[in-house]
Write a protein that holds these residues in place. Structure first.
Motif, PDB file in Angstrom:
ATOM      1  N   ILE A 174       0.834  -1.203   0.000  1.00 21.97           N
ATOM      2  CA  ILE A 174       0.000   0.000   0.000  1.00 21.97           C
ATOM      3  C   ILE A 174       0.871   1.256   0.000  1.00 21.97           C
ATOM      4  N   SER A 175       1.899   1.274   0.843  1.00 21.17           N
ATOM      5  CA  SER A 175       2.773   2.453   0.869  1.00 21.17           C
ATOM      6  C   SER A 175       3.528   2.584  -0.445  1.00 21.17           C
ATOM      7  N   GLY A 176       3.930   1.456  -1.033  1.00 23.30           N
ATOM      8  CA  GLY A 176       4.594   1.504  -2.332  1.00 23.30           C
ATOM      9  C   GLY A 176       3.695   2.071  -3.415  1.00 23.30           C
ATOM     10  N   MET A 177       2.399   1.729  -3.347  1.00 25.03           N
ATOM     11  CA  MET A 177       1.444   2.242  -4.331  1.00 25.03           C
ATOM     12  C   MET A 177       1.329   3.761  -4.223  1.00 25.03           C
ATOM     13  N   PHE A 178       1.268   4.274  -2.994  1.00 26.35           N
ATOM     14  CA  PHE A 178       1.150   5.723  -2.823  1.00 26.35           C
ATOM     15  C   PHE A 178       2.429   6.446  -3.228  1.00 26.35           C
ATOM     16  N   LEU A 179       3.580   5.818  -3.028  1.00 31.66           N
ATOM     17  CA  LEU A 179       4.828   6.423  -3.493  1.00 31.66           C
ATOM     18  C   LEU A 179       4.853   6.494  -5.015  1.00 31.66           C
ATOM     19  N   LEU A 180       4.343   5.450  -5.667  1.00 32.33           N
ATOM     20  CA  LEU A 180       4.267   5.462  -7.126  1.00 32.33           C
ATOM     21  C   LEU A 180       3.341   6.566  -7.609  1.00 32.33           C
ATOM     22  N   LEU A 181       2.197   6.731  -6.928  1.00 31.17           N
ATOM     23  CA  LEU A 181       1.272   7.808  -7.277  1.00 31.17           C
ATOM     24  C   LEU A 181       1.926   9.170  -7.072  1.00 31.17           C
ATOM     25  N   THR A 182       2.761   9.285  -6.041  1.00 25.69           N
ATOM     26  CA  THR A 182       3.476  10.542  -5.791  1.00 25.69           C
ATOM     27  C   THR A 182       4.395  10.883  -6.948  1.00 25.69           C
ATOM     28  N   VAL A 183       5.155   9.889  -7.403  1.00 23.90           N
ATOM     29  CA  VAL A 183       6.074  10.106  -8.521  1.00 23.90           C
ATOM     30  C   VAL A 183       5.309  10.486  -9.783  1.00 23.90           C
ATOM     31  N   LEU A 184       4.214   9.772 -10.053  1.00 25.73           N
ATOM     32  CA  LEU A 184       3.415  10.071 -11.239  1.00 25.73           C
ATOM     33  C   LEU A 184       2.818  11.472 -11.160  1.00 25.73           C
ATOM     34  N   SER A 185       2.357  11.873  -9.969  1.00 26.01           N
ATOM     35  CA  SER A 185       1.770  13.202  -9.791  1.00 26.01           C
ATOM     36  C   SER A 185       2.797  14.290 -10.073  1.00 26.01           C
ATOM     37  N   LEU A 186       4.004  14.139  -9.513  1.00 28.72           N
ATOM     38  CA  LEU A 186       5.053  15.134  -9.730  1.00 28.72           C
ATOM     39  C   LEU A 186       5.481  15.180 -11.195  1.00 28.72           C
ATOM     40  N   ALA A 187       5.610  13.991 -11.803  1.00 30.75           N
ATOM     41  CA  ALA A 187       6.037  13.950 -13.205  1.00 30.75           C
ATOM     42  C   ALA A 187       5.008  14.612 -14.101  1.00 30.75           C
ATOM     43  N   THR A 188       3.722  14.346 -13.857  1.00 29.01           N
ATOM     44  CA  THR A 188       2.657  14.938 -14.663  1.00 29.01           C
ATOM     45  C   THR A 188       2.669  16.453 -14.557  1.00 29.01           C
ATOM     46  N   LEU A 208       5.205  18.455 -13.660  1.00 27.51           N
ATOM     47  CA  LEU A 208       6.398  19.015 -14.276  1.00 27.51           C
ATOM     48  C   LEU A 208       6.285  19.045 -15.800  1.00 27.51           C
ATOM     49  N   ILE A 209       5.740  17.985 -16.376  1.00 25.18           N
ATOM     50  CA  ILE A 209       5.557  17.937 -17.831  1.00 25.18           C
ATOM     51  C   ILE A 209       4.590  19.023 -18.289  1.00 25.18           C
ATOM     52  N   LYS A 210       3.474  19.184 -17.543  1.00 25.43           N
ATOM     53  CA  LYS A 210       2.491  20.207 -17.907  1.00 25.43           C
ATOM     54  C   LYS A 210       3.100  21.602 -17.841  1.00 25.43           C
ATOM     55  N   GLN A 211       3.848  21.866 -16.774  1.00 22.63           N
ATOM     56  CA  GLN A 211       4.424  23.208 -16.636  1.00 22.63           C
ATOM     57  C   GLN A 211       5.535  23.446 -17.659  1.00 22.63           C
ATOM     58  N   TYR A 212       6.268  22.385 -18.027  1.00 19.87           N
ATOM     59  CA  TYR A 212       7.290  22.519 -19.063  1.00 19.87           C
ATOM     60  C   TYR A 212       6.650  22.867 -20.401  1.00 19.87           C
ATOM     61  N   ARG A 213       5.563  22.187 -20.734  1.00 19.07           N
ATOM     62  CA  ARG A 213       4.860  22.475 -21.983  1.00 19.07           C
ATOM     63  C   ARG A 213       4.269  23.865 -21.959  1.00 19.07           C
ATOM     64  N   ALA A 214       3.741  24.277 -20.814  1.00 20.04           N
ATOM     65  CA  ALA A 214       3.158  25.616 -20.717  1.00 20.04           C
ATOM     66  C   ALA A 214       4.226  26.688 -20.904  1.00 20.04           C
ATOM     67  N   SER A 215       5.425  26.458 -20.326  1.00 24.99           N
ATOM     68  CA  SER A 215       6.500  27.441 -20.506  1.00 24.99           C
ATOM     69  C   SER A 215       6.971  27.502 -21.953  1.00 24.99           C
ATOM     70  N   LYS A 216       6.985  26.361 -22.641  1.00 20.62           N
ATOM     71  CA  LYS A 216       7.386  26.340 -24.052  1.00 20.62           C
ATOM     72  C   LYS A 216       6.384  27.109 -24.899  1.00 20.62           C
ATOM     73  N   ARG A 217       5.078  26.913 -24.583  1.00 18.35           N
ATOM     74  CA  ARG A 217       4.043  27.653 -25.332  1.00 18.35           C
ATOM     75  C   ARG A 217       4.163  29.149 -25.075  1.00 18.35           C
ATOM     76  N   ALA A 218       4.474  29.517 -23.823  1.00 19.01           N
ATOM     77  CA  ALA A 218       4.622  30.939 -23.497  1.00 19.01           C
ATOM     78  C   ALA A 218       5.796  31.562 -24.229  1.00 19.01           C
ATOM     79  N   LYS A 219       6.895  30.823 -24.357  1.00 21.66           N
ATOM     80  CA  LYS A 219       8.048  31.329 -25.076  1.00 21.66           C
ATOM     81  C   LYS A 219       7.767  31.420 -26.563  1.00 21.66           C
ATOM     82  N   GLY A 220       6.963  30.467 -27.060  1.00 24.05           N
ATOM     83  CA  GLY A 220       6.619  30.486 -28.478  1.00 24.05           C
ATOM     84  C   GLY A 220       5.772  31.684 -28.841  1.00 24.05           C
ATOM     85  N   VAL A 221       4.886  32.080 -27.874  1.00 21.27           N
ATOM     86  CA  VAL A 221       4.044  33.247 -28.117  1.00 21.27           C
ATOM     87  C   VAL A 221       4.878  34.514 -28.064  1.00 21.27           C
TER      88      VAL A 221
END
Length: 498
Positions: free
Chosen positions: A469-483, A485-498
């Motif tokens: 159970i604790s391993g599952m929540f740690l995996l969810l933590t990693v996925l949450s952070l990765a998601t 970071l990816i969203k904010q990276y894409r948003a910054s790229k779009r902002a620079k493109g504009v």
């Protein structure tokens, strides 16, 4: 079980005294939830001695009705005053206040009440049908499981940080820093008290919440010449909203209710966290996250459905394990003991008829809550028309009374001023407040369970990775952070493109 459910529900609806006390309890709860500084816990604490002279079923039904009414009532001040009436309505301010300033206060209130109704119904129904089964899952939770689920909740702060992750994380760490003041968990060592007896007890959540939101709002209004809020003329038909306003939000409504239900089941977290987490989940899952914060129904529905669903969730460990899920259920635990009953696995066997009687009264309280809040909606909207010079002193007085009533300490009133100044500075430097609140709330659970886990494992931290159970929540933590970071990276790229 179904015979007990039917007999319990019949006993409630056939007893005029129970119906009357449930009605009164909902009304009291809404008032305590709506007025800044007077929380659900304060209402339950004040009326707990009153139930001593009542029959057990009537008294406990009244207390649960106050719980339901108070949790729902917090949306009124959150929408109309931009001040959460309870910790469970913090996220409601994010969308409710912008909608009210657009002249859509009626729609915001209507959506909030509807989401509260659905969320509470889902929580009560699941509690009634599945509480013994779901309690088995919580029996498998040890300190490592609670540590990882709390850590996972903290990672969701990233969705509330706005454009700057650094400011959001600093805000959360700042909140956790203030939460460490006082006696440490487990060994009760003094930390950061500087020899002050008053600081030994630390800062109460109510003081922090009211100071950051209510008092800082007072300071802000006093330091700026803003025109009074004007309520635009509008016609309120029916419940204040149409089915078109719910378009695309049904999944959000059910998902947020389930989030609130699940978090409510976990002791120590409760509605004060579930509304923020459900809001962040809704924002992450949305196709238009940039609209959040501008006044859209999605955020109100997510916040209000989750915090009300957490009522049923928090009652499950209380009734089946004797473990209170939050401050309100801790008072309810005292109510059970006051009437000679000890919540736990044997409660259903020894007092099954009373338990299902309470379930029936909670369902009745849910219906009363929706009727009262919809019927009084026009009156609530008029609060916006109260002149600031009248409303602000009244808010300060109510907040001060609520803070002083916590422990009869003038120190808590000074705490309001301290966090009011902190909230004002945070708004000036555009540092988000919600991560501060979430960090303050979760620090205790995070530290306590980490230390317990290390004690049980003889200092072996790697054990947290070996438990499913604790391993599952740690995996969810990693996925949450990765998601994120990816969203904010894409948003910054779009902002620079504009």
């Amino acid at each position: 079980m179904f015979e007990l459910i039917l007999s319990g529900f019949a006993a409630v609806f056939a007893d005029p005294m129970s119906i009357g006390m449930v009605f009164l309890g909902v009304m009291v709860g809404i008032i305590f939830g709506a007025l800044p500084g007077l929380t659900v816990v304060a209402g339950l604490s004040m009326f707990l001695p009153v139930t001593y002279v009542m029959a057990s079923n009537v008294g406990l039904s009244m207390l649960t009705a106050i719980y339901i009414g108070g949790t729902s009532g917090g949306l009124i001040s959150a929408i109309l005053l931009n001040i959460p009436g309870t910790p469970a309505s913090i996220a409601t301010t994010f969308e409710g206040s912008p909608m009210a300033k657009k002249g859509l206060a009626g729609k915001a209130l209507g959506l909030g009440v509807f989401a509260s109704l659905v969320g509470t119904l889902i929580g009560v129904i699941v509690m009634t049908l599945l509480s013994p089964t779901l309690a088995i899952l919580t029996l498998k939770f040890g300190p490592w499981e609670y540590f990882t689920v709390t850590f996972f909740a903290l990672t969701l702060i990233s969705a509330l940080t706005g454009k700057s992750i650094v400011k959001g994380l600093l805000s959360a760490l700042f909140g956790m820093m203030f939460a460490t003041i006082g006696l440490s968990p487990i060994d009760s060592a003094r930390r950061y008290t500087f020899g002050s007896l008053q600081l030994t007890s630390g800062f109460h959540l109510l003081v922090v919440l009211v100071g950051l939101y209510a008092i800082s709002e007072v300071f802000s209004s006093a330091s700026s010449k803003r025109p009074p809020v004007k309520v635009l003329n509008y016609k309120m038909k029916g419940l204040g909203f149409s089915l078109h306003d719910l378009k695309g939000n049904w999944i959000n409504l059910i998902r947020s209710s389930l989030v609130g239900l699940g978090i409510g089941i976990l002791p120590g977290i409760g509605g004060s966290t579930s509304n923020i987490i459900a809001y962040s989940v809704s924002k992450n899952a949305s196709k238009h996250p940039e609209k959040y914060g501008t006044g859209i129904p999605d955020g109100i529905i997510a916040s209000e459905s989750s915090n009300n669903a957490s009522i049923g969730g928090a009652m499950i460990p209380l009734l089946t394990l004797g473990i209170p899920g939050d401050g309100a259920t801790a008072i309810l635990l005292g109510g059970f003991m006051l009437h000679g009953m000890v919540p736990g696995p044997l409660l259903f066997q020894q007092n099954g008829d009373l338990v299902y009687n309470i379930f029936g009264s909670m369902l009745l309280a849910t219906v009363f809550m929706a009727i009262m809040m919809w019927a009084g909606m026009r009156m609530f909207v008029k609060i916006l028309k109260v002149p600031t010079h009248i409303l602000v002193p009244l808010i300060v007085v109510l907040c001060s009374i609520g803070a002083y009533a916590l422990g009869n300490r003038v120190f808590d009133m000074w705490g309001l001023l301290l966090f009011g100044v902190i909230g004002l500075l945070m708004s000036r430097f555009k540092i988000p407040v919600p991560p501060f609140i979430l960090g303050f709330i979760l620090e205790g659970a995070l530290e306590t369970n980490l230390r317990r886990g290390l004690e049980y494992s003889n200092g072996n931290f790697w054990e947290v990775f070996t438990r499913p159970i604790s391993g599952m929540f740690l995996l969810l933590t990693v996925l949450s952070l990765a998601t994120t970071l990816i969203k904010q990276y894409r948003a910054s790229k779009r902002a620079k493109g504009v």
